[in-house]
Design an enzyme around this catalytic site. Structure first.
Site, short mmCIF file in Angstrom:
data_model
loop_
_atom_site.label_atom_id
_atom_site.label_comp_id
_atom_site.label_asym_id
_atom_site.label_seq_id
_atom_site.Cartn_x
_atom_site.Cartn_y
_atom_site.Cartn_z
N GLU A 108 0.82 -1.21 0.00
CA GLU A 108 0.00 0.00 0.00
C GLU A 108 0.85 1.26 0.00
O GLU A 108 1.98 1.27 0.51
CB GLU A 108 -0.92 0.01 1.23
CG GLU A 108 -2.01 -1.05 1.15
CD GLU A 108 -2.88 -1.13 2.41
OE1 GLU A 108 -4.09 -1.38 2.26
OE2 GLU A 108 -2.33 -0.96 3.52
N ASN A 319 -3.06 5.06 16.47
CA ASN A 319 -4.16 4.71 15.58
C ASN A 319 -4.61 3.28 15.87
O ASN A 319 -3.79 2.39 16.04
CB ASN A 319 -3.71 4.83 14.12
CG ASN A 319 -3.39 6.26 13.75
OD1 ASN A 319 -4.24 7.14 13.86
ND2 ASN A 319 -2.16 6.52 13.32
N CYS A 362 -0.76 5.95 10.29
CA CYS A 362 0.48 5.33 10.77
C CYS A 362 0.17 4.07 11.57
O CYS A 362 -0.64 4.08 12.49
CB CYS A 362 1.22 6.34 11.64
SG CYS A 362 2.80 5.75 12.25
#
Length: 369
Positions: A108, A319, A362
């Protein structure tokens, strides 16, 4: 806590993709062109098409004789990455692309537009072998290294998409590249350094971005940091520290069992001295894990002692990742952490978090189809 995984420094022995123009330096390009029976000047011509015009399809290279386009395509422009899907959020300003390599490997990249710049976060490996328990990529393990061209082509594709207005906000220009996607860049050292040179060299040898606009991150492979310093590049070094004490870092960043906080900061100082660049310290703030006031004080003191003014702390609100019991620190705790680091005379800010709802932030990249 997530299941403990072993550290993996050497990528599994899987076949690398076929050679691509972006794998080659100027001498190798000329040799490759001559092997095809073409005159030497075609080497720079092809490189300008790829790096300056951002064209990867020889059939569209109108200054190349039609009779040789298929041959050139097969030899120097194999399709390395195919976009499987794009996901957007933040009003379209953040776009994550899932790529499939020609062996089926998934990876990605994330393009983020801001009012004054456009930043691309790229992958250097498919997966990651560093096994950090709070990172989805690290928990997925390492599949393989990416080739130089697979790294560079992420950048070329983003630059072309911006130029052509294929992303929200209309036509624009790629200004920054950060090696903060999937993988530990310094564990794929040779190919990453070659990619940095392709990204930053002017055409016909590269995409022409400023070295100062490129950031290479690492969890702290101290010998490789020193080796990078000796390359005489002026890219920004970002060290994922996440805690100032070895006891906790041994768990949060398992590579700390190999190279301690002191060894990593010593290598970072060497990089700062050699490059003249300020080192970025990345610190994911995790509720009740690494957000205590005393850790903020220790962080500030250690960084001031090791790096003086040549350091900046990027606090990253953690996150969320699937299956993790950890979450981000409350805002008042985050604010106090910043205050305490600043009180030690060390620059510190909280990073703008982008892409969380599409797992593009992140620590969230897992290349799930």
């Amino acid at each position: 806590m997530a299941v403990s995984l072993p550290l993996v420094f050497t990528a599994p022995r899987r076949g690398m993709p076929p050679k691509h123009l972006a794998d080659l330096d100027s001498t190798e390009r000329r040799e490759a062109v001559k092997e095809l029976g073409l005159p030497g000047f075609r080497a720079d011509q092809l490189a300008r098409q790829y790096y300056a015009r951002l064209e990867a399809d020889p059939e569209k290279m109108t200054d190349l004789p039609a009779a040789v386009r298929e041959q050139v395509g097969a030899a120097l422009f194999p399709t390395l990455l195919t976009a499987v899907k794009h996901l957007a959020c933040d009003g379209g300003d953040t776009r994550k692309t899932l790529w499939k390599a020609n062996d089926g490997t998934l990876l990605e990249s994330v393009l983020m537009r801001y009012p004054d710049r456009a930043t691309l976060c790229i992958s250097s490996q498919a997966g990651c072998g560093m096994a950090c328990p709070f990172c989805a990529t690290g928990q997925g393990g390492l599949q393989r290294n990416l080739s130089t061209a697979e790294i560079v082509d992420q950048v070329r594709a983003a630059a072309a998409a911006l130029r052509d207005g294929d992303v929200h906000g209309g036509p624009g220009r790629l200004s920054n590249v950060v090696f903060m996607g999937m993988g530990e860049p310094l564990a794929n050292y040779k190919r990453v350094v070659a990619a940095v040179r392709r990204i930053t060299s002017p055409a016909p040898d590269g995409l022409g971005l400023s070295q100062r606009s490129v950031t290479v991150s690492t969890v702290g492979l101290a010998p490789a940091i020193r080796k990078l310093a000796d390359e005489d590049l002026s890219v920004t070094l970002a060290v994922s520290l996440h805690t100032p004490d070895d006891e906790l870092r041994d768990t949060l960043v398992p590579v700390n069992n190999r190279w301690s906080v002191a060894e990593v900061l010593d290598a970072a100082r060497y990089y700062a001295d050699k490059s003249g660049r300020r080192v970025s310290i990345e610190y994911a703030l995790i509720r009740d894990v690494n957000d205590q006031p005393w850790r903020a004080d220790m962080l500030g003191k250690k960084l001031r002692k090791a790096l003086g003014p040549l350091v900046h702390v990027n606090l990253i609100p953690l996150n969320p990742t699937p299956g993790s019991e950890w979450d981000a620190s409350p805002k008042p705790v985050e604010k106090e952490f910043v205050r305490r680091v600043l009180a030690q005379g060390v620059s510190c800010t909280v990073r703008d978090t982008r892409g969380q709802e599409i797992a593009a932030a992140c620590g969230q990249l897992a290349a799930e189809n």
